[in-house]
Design a protein around this motif. Structure first.
Motif, PDB file in Angstrom:
ATOM      1  N   GLN A  42      35.799  22.639  44.957  1.00 34.01           N
ATOM      2  CA  GLN A  42      36.288  23.573  44.115  1.00 34.01           C
ATOM      3  C   GLN A  42      37.399  23.470  43.853  1.00 34.01           C
ATOM      4  OE1 GLN A  42      36.365  24.458  48.214  1.00 34.01           O
ATOM      5  NE2 GLN A  42      34.224  24.068  48.567  1.00 34.01           N
ATOM      6  N   ILE A  43      38.380  24.380  42.463  1.00 37.71           N
ATOM      7  CA  ILE A  43      39.387  23.805  41.847  1.00 37.71           C
ATOM      8  C   ILE A  43      39.794  25.676  42.092  1.00 37.71           C
ATOM      9  CG2 ILE A  43      40.370  23.655  39.773  1.00 37.71           C
ATOM     10  CD1 ILE A  43      38.139  21.795  39.024  1.00 37.71           C
ATOM     11  N   ALA A  44      41.401  25.360  42.094  1.00 40.28           N
ATOM     12  CA  ALA A  44      42.363  27.003  42.436  1.00 40.28           C
ATOM     13  C   ALA A  44      43.131  26.374  40.787  1.00 40.28           C
ATOM     14  CB  ALA A  44      42.105  26.963  43.391  1.00 40.28           C
ATOM     15  N   VAL A  45      43.227  27.833  40.545  1.00 38.41           N
ATOM     16  CA  VAL A  45      44.418  27.764  39.583  1.00 38.41           C
ATOM     17  C   VAL A  45      46.046  27.321  39.975  1.00 38.41           C
ATOM     18  CG1 VAL A  45      44.555  30.387  39.239  1.00 38.41           C
ATOM     19  CG2 VAL A  45      44.706  28.474  37.155  1.00 38.41           C
ATOM     20  N   SER A  46      46.017  28.097  41.713  1.00 36.21           N
ATOM     21  CA  SER A  46      46.904  27.414  41.877  1.00 36.21           C
ATOM     22  C   SER A  46      46.865  27.460  43.717  1.00 36.21           C
ATOM     23  CB  SER A  46      48.384  29.042  41.632  1.00 36.21           C
ATOM     24  OG  SER A  46      47.419  30.182  41.916  1.00 36.21           O
ATOM     25  N   ARG A  47      47.987  27.252  44.188  1.00 37.31           N
ATOM     26  CA  ARG A  47      47.831  27.273  45.989  1.00 37.31           C
ATOM     27  C   ARG A  47      47.912  28.176  46.498  1.00 37.31           C
ATOM     28  NH1 ARG A  47      52.707  24.379  45.266  1.00 37.31           N
ATOM     29  NH2 ARG A  47      54.307  26.468  45.868  1.00 37.31           N
ATOM     30  N   CYS A  48      48.574  29.416  46.023  1.00 36.51           N
ATOM     31  CA  CYS A  48      48.255  30.906  46.021  1.00 36.51           C
ATOM     32  C   CYS A  48      46.582  32.089  46.095  1.00 36.51           C
ATOM     33  CB  CYS A  48      48.949  32.154  45.522  1.00 36.51           C
ATOM     34  SG  CYS A  48      48.242  32.517  44.017  1.00 36.51           S
ATOM     35  N   VAL A  49      46.179  31.262  45.041  1.00 36.73           N
ATOM     36  CA  VAL A  49      44.613  31.652  44.659  1.00 36.73           C
ATOM     37  C   VAL A  49      43.354  30.699  46.161  1.00 36.73           C
ATOM     38  CG1 VAL A  49      42.257  30.900  42.930  1.00 36.73           C
ATOM     39  CG2 VAL A  49      44.863  32.109  42.817  1.00 36.73           C
ATOM     40  N   ARG A  50      44.345  28.833  46.268  1.00 34.24           N
ATOM     41  CA  ARG A  50      43.656  28.220  46.987  1.00 34.24           C
ATOM     42  C   ARG A  50      43.714  29.365  48.361  1.00 34.24           C
ATOM     43  NH1 ARG A  50      46.648  23.306  48.728  1.00 34.24           N
ATOM     44  NH2 ARG A  50      47.726  25.022  49.170  1.00 34.24           N
ATOM     45  N   ASP A  51      44.888  29.999  48.549  1.00 35.11           N
ATOM     46  CA  ASP A  51      45.437  30.671  49.929  1.00 35.11           C
ATOM     47  C   ASP A  51      44.469  31.375  50.249  1.00 35.11           C
ATOM     48  OD1 ASP A  51      46.658  27.663  50.205  1.00 35.11           O
ATOM     49  OD2 ASP A  51      48.783  29.409  50.271  1.00 35.11           O
ATOM     50  N   ARG A  52      44.101  31.949  49.433  1.00 33.49           N
ATOM     51  CA  ARG A  52      43.305  33.235  49.695  1.00 33.49           C
ATOM     52  C   ARG A  52      42.686  33.550  49.122  1.00 33.49           C
ATOM     53  NH1 ARG A  52      46.384  38.215  49.528  1.00 33.49           N
ATOM     54  NH2 ARG A  52      48.617  38.049  48.929  1.00 33.49           N
ATOM     55  N   LEU A  53      41.877  32.723  48.550  1.00 30.14           N
ATOM     56  CA  LEU A  53      39.918  32.927  48.344  1.00 30.14           C
ATOM     57  C   LEU A  53      39.563  31.447  49.375  1.00 30.14           C
ATOM     58  CD1 LEU A  53      39.784  33.480  44.426  1.00 30.14           C
ATOM     59  CD2 LEU A  53      39.832  35.387  46.189  1.00 30.14           C
ATOM     60  N   LEU A  54      40.482  30.600  49.408  1.00 36.89           N
ATOM     61  CA  LEU A  54      38.973  29.592  50.437  1.00 36.89           C
ATOM     62  C   LEU A  54      39.516  29.052  51.177  1.00 36.89           C
ATOM     63  CD1 LEU A  54      39.162  27.072  46.762  1.00 36.89           C
ATOM     64  CD2 LEU A  54      37.261  28.731  47.566  1.00 36.89           C
ATOM     65  N   GLN A  55      39.985  29.892  52.023  1.00 41.46           N
ATOM     66  CA  GLN A  55      40.232  30.107  53.756  1.00 41.46           C
ATOM     67  C   GLN A  55      38.673  29.450  53.854  1.00 41.46           C
ATOM     68  OE1 GLN A  55      42.393  33.298  55.007  1.00 41.46           O
ATOM     69  NE2 GLN A  55      44.400  32.353  54.122  1.00 41.46           N
ATOM     70  N   GLY A  56      39.064  28.895  54.853  1.00 44.08           N
ATOM     71  CA  GLY A  56      37.549  28.598  56.371  1.00 44.08           C
ATOM     72  C   GLY A  56      37.001  27.190  55.191  1.00 44.08           C
ATOM     73  N   GLN A  57      37.225  27.245  53.821  1.00 47.41           N
ATOM     74  CA  GLN A  57      35.992  26.429  53.615  1.00 47.41           C
ATOM     75  C   GLN A  57      36.238  24.504  53.633  1.00 47.41           C
ATOM     76  OE1 GLN A  57      33.536  27.007  51.047  1.00 47.41           O
ATOM     77  NE2 GLN A  57      33.661  28.855  51.965  1.00 47.41           N
ATOM     78  N   PRO A  58      35.068  23.543  53.811  1.00 42.73           N
ATOM     79  CA  PRO A  58      35.379  22.155  54.498  1.00 42.73           C
ATOM     80  C   PRO A  58      36.580  22.189  53.858  1.00 42.73           C
ATOM     81  CG  PRO A  58      33.145  22.978  53.756  1.00 42.73           C
ATOM     82  CD  PRO A  58      34.596  24.576  53.377  1.00 42.73           C
ATOM     83  N   ALA A  59      37.810  20.907  54.594  1.00 40.80           N
ATOM     84  CA  ALA A  59      38.687  20.280  53.954  1.00 40.80           C
ATOM     85  C   ALA A  59      37.927  18.911  52.968  1.00 40.80           C
ATOM     86  CB  ALA A  59      39.748  20.049  54.921  1.00 40.80           C
ATOM     87  N   GLY A  60      38.967  19.333  52.601  1.00 42.92           N
ATOM     88  CA  GLY A  60      38.925  17.561  51.407  1.00 42.92           C
ATOM     89  C   GLY A  60      38.048  18.554  50.109  1.00 42.92           C
ATOM     90  N   LYS A  61      37.146  20.248  49.374  1.00 49.49           N
ATOM     91  CA  LYS A  61      36.387  19.740  48.434  1.00 49.49           C
ATOM     92  C   LYS A  61      37.397  20.467  47.605  1.00 49.49           C
ATOM     93  CE  LYS A  61      31.758  20.039  50.705  1.00 49.49           C
ATOM     94  NZ  LYS A  61      30.736  20.696  50.634  1.00 49.49           N
ATOM     95  N   SER A  62      39.089  21.321  48.498  1.00 52.96           N
ATOM     96  CA  SER A  62      39.727  22.349  47.450  1.00 52.96           C
ATOM     97  C   SER A  62      40.378  21.702  46.829  1.00 52.96           C
ATOM     98  CB  SER A  62      40.272  23.038  48.626  1.00 52.96           C
ATOM     99  OG  SER A  62      39.349  24.040  48.744  1.00 52.96           O
ATOM    100  N   HIS A  63      40.745  22.122  45.352  1.00 46.90           N
ATOM    101  CA  HIS A  63      42.098  21.226  44.529  1.00 46.90           C
ATOM    102  C   HIS A  63      43.221  22.487  44.204  1.00 46.90           C
ATOM    103  CE1 HIS A  63      39.865  17.013  44.834  1.00 46.90           C
ATOM    104  NE2 HIS A  63      38.802  17.774  45.126  1.00 46.90           N
ATOM    105  N   VAL A  64      43.897  21.987  43.618  1.00 48.97           N
ATOM    106  CA  VAL A  64      44.648  22.475  42.783  1.00 48.97           C
ATOM    107  C   VAL A  64      45.148  21.914  42.198  1.00 48.97           C
ATOM    108  CG1 VAL A  64      47.313  23.940  43.147  1.00 48.97           C
ATOM    109  CG2 VAL A  64      45.418  24.220  44.979  1.00 48.97           C
ATOM    110  N   ILE A  65      44.716  22.888  40.451  1.00 47.03           N
ATOM    111  CA  ILE A  65      45.623  22.590  39.362  1.00 47.03           C
ATOM    112  C   ILE A  65      45.318  22.931  38.384  1.00 47.03           C
ATOM    113  CG2 ILE A  65      44.615  21.291  37.251  1.00 47.03           C
ATOM    114  CD1 ILE A  65      41.925  20.374  38.734  1.00 47.03           C
ATOM    115  N   TYR A  66      46.849  23.547  38.020  1.00 50.63           N
ATOM    116  CA  TYR A  66      46.977  24.342  36.764  1.00 50.63           C
ATOM    117  C   TYR A  66      46.832  24.173  36.059  1.00 50.63           C
ATOM    118  CZ  TYR A  66      50.783  25.489  41.237  1.00 50.63           C
ATOM    119  OH  TYR A  66      51.570  25.085  41.947  1.00 50.63           O
TER     120      TYR A  66
END
Length: 269
Positions: A42-66
């Motif tokens: 999963q790619i999130a456009v910011s840390r806030c998007v990752r924190d709001r939308l991807l809480q509880g997702q498996p570790a290591g899959k989420s990436h923040v890319i502006y």
């Protein structure tokens, strides 16, 4: 998707649709979380998007890319062009750019501007963006009722915002739930200091009193930030220059492409 076709799937999250625009997930949050959990990354456009939308997702899959908003060469071109910008109290111009929508809070910018012109009557406000909806009409009526018709310019939609960035002295980013703020990054690429709401994605780009100013409490505090820039135009210019360096290190097209490519490569491996 991974689940149905057996091929790697990557989600790219770019908006806070529920908060920003009142959207709703078709199948609910539980179904959303389940489907996202089955993706390869999963790619999130910011840390806030990752924190709001991807809480509880498996570790290591989420990436923040502006987002990348310009090439390195374009960044350098804009920096040179910005050196021609005028910085005086008499010509100070604020810009707000984006879709006219209550979540963007153009009304707040207009109310703050009304406070500012009582002290600095030569100041201008440019409101750029598609203005063919009822909220835009509300904003026009507000401008008229406050007697600001000769000081507030509705530019309409523009295909190339660069001339507006170079014409203005500061950008206003009033959105409460901005995912990242492409407009914020574009303004910084043009050495434009930003006054932004201190919430969600905006503070990830704008550092208070280093690349711009952040505010919390409505149009009165926003107006105070605007006055600080007008009273200290050379300081505002310095913040814009520092913002350019930050933006060039975080928001280039080359960096964005490289980081996305790395995620895709890791998925294929």
């Amino acid at each position: 998707s991974d689940l149905l076709l057996g091929t790697p799937h990557v989600w790219h999250f770019r908006e806070l649709g529920e908060l920003h625009y009142g959207m709703r997930l078709d199948w609910g949050k539980k179904s959303f979380n389940f489907l996202v959990s089955k993706s390869a990354a999963q790619i999130a456009v910011s840390r806030c998007v990752r924190d709001r939308l991807l809480q509880g997702q498996p570790a290591g899959k989420s990436h923040v890319i502006y987002n990348g908003v310009a090439t390195e060469a374009r960044f350098d071109e804009l920096r040179l062009s910005a050196q021609q910008r005028e910085w005086t109290q008499q010509t100070f111009t604020f810009l707000m750019l984006g879709l006219f929508h209550p979540s963007k809070r153009q009304e707040q910018a207009i109310q703050a501007f009304a406070r500012v012109v009582q002290q600095f009557p030569d100041t201008r406000l440019l409101l750029a963006g598609s203005a063919d909806n009822s909220y835009a009409d509300t904003c026009r009526n507000l401008v008229a009722s406050l007697g600001l018709g000769d000081k507030v310019v509705f530019t309409g939609w523009v295909s190339d915002p660069a001339p507006l960035y170079l014409q203005a002295n500061a950008l206003l980013m009033c959105s409460r739930y901005e995912a990242m703020g492409r407009v914020t990054a574009e303004a910084m690429a043009a050495s434009l200091p930003v006054i932004g709401a201190d919430s969600d994605g905006t503070p990830e780009a704008v550092e208070d009193e280093r690349t711009g100013l952040l505010y919390n409490n409505g149009d009165e505090e926003l107006a105070r930030c605007m006055v600080r820039f007008i009273e200290n135009p050379l300081w505002a210019r310095e913040l814009g220059q520092q913002g350019w360096h930050v933006a060039r290190s975080k928001f280039t097209s080359e960096l964005y492409a490289r980081q996305v490519y790395e995620v895709l490569q890791s998925v294929l491996k």
